[in-house]
Design a protein around this motif. Structure first.
Motif, mmCIF file in Angstrom:
data_model
loop_
_atom_site.group_PDB
_atom_site.id
_atom_site.type_symbol
_atom_site.label_atom_id
_atom_site.label_comp_id
_atom_site.label_asym_id
_atom_site.label_seq_id
_atom_site.Cartn_x
_atom_site.Cartn_y
_atom_site.Cartn_z
ATOM 1 N N LEU A 82 0.819 -1.206 0.000
ATOM 2 C CA LEU A 82 0.000 0.000 0.000
ATOM 3 C C LEU A 82 0.860 1.265 0.000
ATOM 4 N N LEU A 83 1.944 1.240 0.768
ATOM 5 C CA LEU A 83 2.813 2.408 0.838
ATOM 6 C C LEU A 83 3.501 2.662 -0.511
ATOM 7 N N SER A 84 3.976 1.584 -1.145
ATOM 8 C CA SER A 84 4.644 1.748 -2.445
ATOM 9 C C SER A 84 3.653 2.153 -3.530
ATOM 10 N N ALA A 85 2.399 1.673 -3.431
ATOM 11 C CA ALA A 85 1.388 2.069 -4.416
ATOM 12 C C ALA A 85 1.087 3.559 -4.316
ATOM 13 N N LEU A 86 0.981 4.082 -3.080
ATOM 14 C CA LEU A 86 0.750 5.509 -2.890
ATOM 15 C C LEU A 86 1.915 6.324 -3.446
ATOM 16 N N LEU B 212 3.568 16.656 -4.513
ATOM 17 C CA LEU B 212 3.436 15.217 -4.761
ATOM 18 C C LEU B 212 4.801 14.532 -4.738
ATOM 19 N N SER B 213 5.813 15.180 -5.305
ATOM 20 C CA SER B 213 7.166 14.606 -5.296
ATOM 21 C C SER B 213 7.673 14.422 -3.882
ATOM 22 N N TYR C 226 8.891 10.985 0.916
ATOM 23 C CA TYR C 226 8.600 10.622 2.306
ATOM 24 C C TYR C 226 8.220 9.141 2.412
ATOM 25 N N CYS C 227 7.389 8.663 1.502
ATOM 26 C CA CYS C 227 6.974 7.250 1.531
ATOM 27 C C CYS C 227 8.173 6.324 1.380
ATOM 28 N N PHE C 228 9.056 6.623 0.429
ATOM 29 C CA PHE C 228 10.189 5.723 0.205
ATOM 30 C C PHE C 228 11.215 5.804 1.334
ATOM 31 N N PHE C 229 11.403 6.962 1.912
ATOM 32 C CA PHE C 229 12.323 7.063 3.040
ATOM 33 C C PHE C 229 11.834 6.249 4.231
ATOM 34 N N ASN C 230 10.529 6.037 4.339
ATOM 35 C CA ASN C 230 9.969 5.328 5.487
ATOM 36 C C ASN C 230 9.723 3.847 5.226
ATOM 37 N N VAL D 34 15.278 6.316 -5.192
ATOM 38 C CA VAL D 34 13.957 6.808 -5.586
ATOM 39 C C VAL D 34 13.621 8.081 -4.818
ATOM 40 N N ALA D 35 13.869 8.067 -3.500
ATOM 41 C CA ALA D 35 13.530 9.223 -2.672
ATOM 42 C C ALA D 35 14.314 10.461 -3.091
ATOM 43 N N LEU D 36 15.617 10.301 -3.362
ATOM 44 C CA LEU D 36 16.437 11.445 -3.759
ATOM 45 C C LEU D 36 16.024 11.983 -5.123
ATOM 46 N N ALA D 37 15.661 11.085 -6.047
ATOM 47 C CA ALA D 37 15.185 11.543 -7.359
ATOM 48 C C ALA D 37 13.883 12.320 -7.217
ATOM 49 N N ALA D 38 13.000 11.873 -6.314
ATOM 50 C CA ALA D 38 11.733 12.588 -6.088
ATOM 51 C C ALA D 38 11.988 13.964 -5.479
#
Length: 514
Positions: A301-305, A485-486, A491-495, A372-376
């Motif tokens: 669910l977190l990765s989908a968001l 949104l980025s 935030y999602c990927f860091f967590n 992924v997080a740094l690119a976002a």
């Protein structure tokens, strides 16, 4: 004579025993050990060439309409708003098609799903060029989306599962990432060649229909090559289909193609995969149901968001550029040729971005998740810079807007491709393609909303005189929305607590990389 026949020549027995000793001995290896032993050679390179050609064709067909709003307006008199619904219908089709393709890939195999998807993509894509009305085009773009969406889950899975562990991240990034970038640049070049330099609306070198036909060529060529060289995923054969003998033979054949038959010789065998208790003896539990159970549900669910947010940023930027540059070009006296070359230059941004991500995803202190997080975060920063035209102000040149879009588009593309890779690597083999399909569905649902939402936010409005610097938001406030949104995706990927870099692909829920 009988004596000569019955008694071997002197030394014959020694030669026979020497040859027997020199012959490679059968081995017993697990799947990752066998893949590492046979290495990366022509067996995979030919398959990857075919996959790359199909990815190029997929992206050309998916993004063709982003570069053809003016041609459709000239031909049918439709507005940019109606063109946005053409794009949205395709992405809605991709969202639904991804679910179908993911389930087919996990249940029936990676290879047949890839081949059927590529075949139908070519047929439906070709028919798109012969529609007779706006409504028919919307329906056919939706149909094209269905078959385009079914390709990605199977293609991503078979690429990951056919590469040695130490190379899978780079190749799983390179094939969809660089091939996708090539497809977008090619279709941008086709759109640029549509009209002459002075843009005569009554004259075109060829029609937008010809562009759609040409977009099917790479898929057709890739399909022809894949029919001969693409093999089934050994991991799917062993873990899901429980056809260990076929998986073993697939790796033996791969060793022969790679020129190292001794790495996994005839007579070798793979260690059997031990299924989780709920998998034993039944196919009742579908892949999608497994994803919504612990321990997979939270990560899923977190990765989908996160990928929904990343995709809305990426596709929002793609849609905004041709619409916004049209007004910007008029305000700054650009020629039609300059405007089109700007679109091509911005599309080229994905090449360096993906190449950089191919390097960072394997760094020990960064890995997949932080990449992924740094690119976002980079995409968010670029959107803010673009919103306030910082580079244009510093350089005192209207061409600074191209550089701003270049960095924003590249960062968003890197985040989107690496996010899909991350999702494919952290979920078990039996649910891998379905997890990717859910990710693609979430991404394309967000993509379908991006064109009309971006179009709405691009609308001008009367700003009160006391708004000060915030008056600058009214033509470009969409970029602040994309920046938010980025940051949500970052935030999602860091967590997330799963990091697949350096780990084996999981085959069961208890093997998830931590």
């Amino acid at each position: 004579l009988m004596s000569a026949t019955n008694n071997p020549a002197p030394g014959a027995e020694n030669a026979e025993s020497k040859n027997s000793a020199d012959a490679p001995k059968p081995k017993v290896l697990d799947l990752d050990e066998a893949l590492s032993a046979v290495g990366l050679g022509w067996g995979q390179k030919l398959s990857m060439t075919a996959m790359s050609m199909m990815w190029i064709g997929l992206n050309m067909q998916m993004f063709a309409m982003f570069y053809l709003p003016q041609a459709l307006k000239d031909n049918w008199g439709i507005t940019e708003g109606l063109v946005a619904w053409i794009d949205s219908s395709l992405f809605l089709g991709v969202a639904l098609g991804a679910l179908i393709g993911g389930e087919c890939s996990d249940r029936f195999g990676r290879k047949p799903t890839v081949l059927w998807s590529a075949f139908l993509t070519t047929i439906v894509g070709f028919y798109n060029a012969y529609v007779h009305s706006y409504t028919e085009l919307v329906v056919m773009r939706f149909s094209l989306g269905l078959v385009l969406g079914s390709f990605a889950p199977a293609a991503t899975s078979v690429t990951l599962e056919s590469c040695p562990q130490d190379l899978r991240g780079k190749f799983a990034m390179a094939i969809p990432g660089l091939s996708g970038a090539a497809g977008k640049v090619l279709v941008a070049l086709l759109a640029d060649a549509l009209y002459d330099e002075d843009y005569n609306a009554k004259y075109a070198r060829f029609t937008w229909r010809a562009v759609l036909v040409l977009c099917t060529v790479p898929s057709f060529m890739g399909l022809g090559l894949a029919a001969y060289v693409l093999g089934e995923s050994p991991r799917w054969l062993l873990v899901v289909a429980r056809r260990g003998d076929e998986a073993t033979q697939a790796l033996v054949n791969l060793g022969l193609k790679n020129g190292c038959p001794e790495a996994f010789p005839e007579g070798s065998r793979l260690r059997e995969h031990k299924a989780a208790p709920e998998e034993d003896g039944s196919g009742i539990l579908l892949s999608m149901q497994k994803l919504l159970r612990p321990p997979l549900v939270n990560s899923f669910l977190l990765s989908a968001l996160a990928i929904m947010a990343v995709s809305m940023v990426y596709y929002g930027l793609i849609y905004i550029v041709p619409v916004y540059l049209r007004t910007f070009a008029i305000d700054n006296g650009w020629t039609f040729r300059t405007e089109n070359l700007a679109l091509v230059a911005i599309a080229l941004s994905e090449f360096p971005a993906v190449l950089l991500m191919m390097y960072t995803v394997d760094l020990e202190n960064i890995g997949r998740r932080r990449s992924v997080a740094l690119a976002a975060i980079a995409a968010a920063a670029c959107c803010i810079i673009l919103n306030f035209r910082v580079i244009v102000g510093i350089s005192h040149s209207s061409y600074g807007i191209i550089l701003s879009n270049f960095f924003a588009r590249g960062s968003a593309a890197a985040a989107e491709v690496s996010a899909t890779l991350y999702i494919a690597e952290v979920f078990p083999t039996a649910t891998r393609a379905t997890a990717v399909s859910f990710a693609v569905t979430a991404a394309r649902a967000a993509s379908a909303m991006a064109p009309p939402l971006a179009g709405f936010l691009l609308l001008d409005f009367r700003a009160p005189a006391n708004m000060g610097m915030w008056r600058m938001l009214h033509p470009l406030r969409v970029h602040l929305f994309l920046a938010a949104l980025s940051l949500l995706a970052a935030y999602c990927f860091f967590n997330m607590d799963l990091e697949p870099a350096g780990a084996r692909l999981p085959d069961a829920p208890d093997e998830l990389p931590t």
